[in-house]
Design a protein around this motif. Structure first.
Motif, PDB file in Angstrom:
ATOM      1  N   GLY A 263       0.812  -1.217   0.000  1.00 44.10           N
ATOM      2  CA  GLY A 263       0.000   0.000   0.000  1.00 44.10           C
ATOM      3  C   GLY A 263       0.839   1.259   0.000  1.00 44.10           C
ATOM      4  N   GLY A 264       1.937   1.252   0.762  1.00 44.23           N
ATOM      5  CA  GLY A 264       2.821   2.410   0.809  1.00 44.23           C
ATOM      6  C   GLY A 264       3.513   2.669  -0.510  1.00 44.23           C
TER       7      GLY A 264
ATOM      8  N   SER B  37       2.429   1.667  -3.452  1.00 47.46           N
ATOM      9  CA  SER B  37       1.399   2.066  -4.416  1.00 47.46           C
ATOM     10  C   SER B  37       1.048   3.544  -4.265  1.00 47.46           C
ATOM     11  CB  SER B  37       0.156   1.203  -4.222  1.00 47.46           C
ATOM     12  OG  SER B  37      -0.895   1.649  -5.032  1.00 47.46           O
ATOM     13  N   ALA B  38       0.811   3.964  -3.034  1.00 47.02           N
ATOM     14  CA  ALA B  38       0.457   5.368  -2.798  1.00 47.02           C
ATOM     15  C   ALA B  38       1.622   6.283  -3.144  1.00 47.02           C
ATOM     16  CB  ALA B  38       0.045   5.566  -1.340  1.00 47.02           C
TER      17      ALA B  38
ATOM     18  N   GLY C 236       4.926   2.536   5.028  1.00 42.32           N
ATOM     19  CA  GLY C 236       3.747   1.670   4.972  1.00 42.32           C
ATOM     20  C   GLY C 236       3.988   0.331   5.641  1.00 42.32           C
TER      21      GLY C 236
ATOM     22  N   SER D 140       2.050   6.569  -7.026  1.00 42.80           N
ATOM     23  CA  SER D 140       1.120   7.468  -7.703  1.00 42.80           C
ATOM     24  C   SER D 140       1.479   8.922  -7.391  1.00 42.80           C
ATOM     25  CB  SER D 140      -0.317   7.166  -7.305  1.00 42.80           C
ATOM     26  OG  SER D 140      -0.506   7.383  -5.925  1.00 42.80           O
ATOM     27  N   GLY D 141       1.891   9.181  -6.164  1.00 39.36           N
ATOM     28  CA  GLY D 141       2.339  10.527  -5.821  1.00 39.36           C
ATOM     29  C   GLY D 141       3.631  10.877  -6.516  1.00 39.36           C
TER      30      GLY D 141
ATOM     31  N   GLY E 193       7.933   5.448   0.864  1.00 38.66           N
ATOM     32  CA  GLY E 193       6.534   5.053   1.061  1.00 38.66           C
ATOM     33  C   GLY E 193       6.405   3.596   1.474  1.00 38.66           C
TER      34      GLY E 193
END
Length: 120
Positions: free
Chosen positions: A34-35, A37-38, A73, A41-42, A69
């Motif tokens: 999740g980290g 992925s986020a 995460g 995208s950022g 990230g």
């Protein structure tokens, strides 16, 4: 009062902590994914804005954002997993093991739950 084995009454008790271990690993993995992925995208958005600094700057920014990230995460997910695993160990799993007779059991119910008739 120290824990006592319900089978042999020994006070030599160890804990398995299977819930903490398993949920911590799952939480760390999910948090890392999740980290990343986020952050990715950022980082893609940041790379498009940082394109003016040159392609190398945009690539380095994207990679470092994804790594940071993932680390944040993973740490957050592992912490949440260990907290959940602690509850599983105490409430659901037979977390304690007698070191003399190898019997596995849950902790004894609290005096309050015995007094109220709650099976605990």
């Amino acid at each position: 009062m120290p824990l006592e084995c319900p089978r042999c009454q020994s006070t030599r008790i160890g804990s398995n902590n299977y819930g903490k271990k398993g949920a911590g690993v799952v939480g760390a993995g999910a948090g890392t994914v999740g980290g990343i992925s986020a952050a990715s995208s950022g980082a893609a958005y940041g790379a498009s804005l940082g394109f003016f600094a040159g392609p190398v700057g945009a690539t380095v920014g994207s990679l470092s954002g994804a790594i940071i990230g993932g680390l944040v995460g993973g740490t957050t997910g592992a912490s949440a997993g260990v907290a959940l695993g602690s509850v599983l160990d105490e409430q659901v799993l037979d977390n304690y093991r007698c070191l003399d007779c190898n019997y596995c059991f849950r902790s004894a119910p609290s005096e309050e739950s015995e007094a109220s008739g709650d099976p605990g």
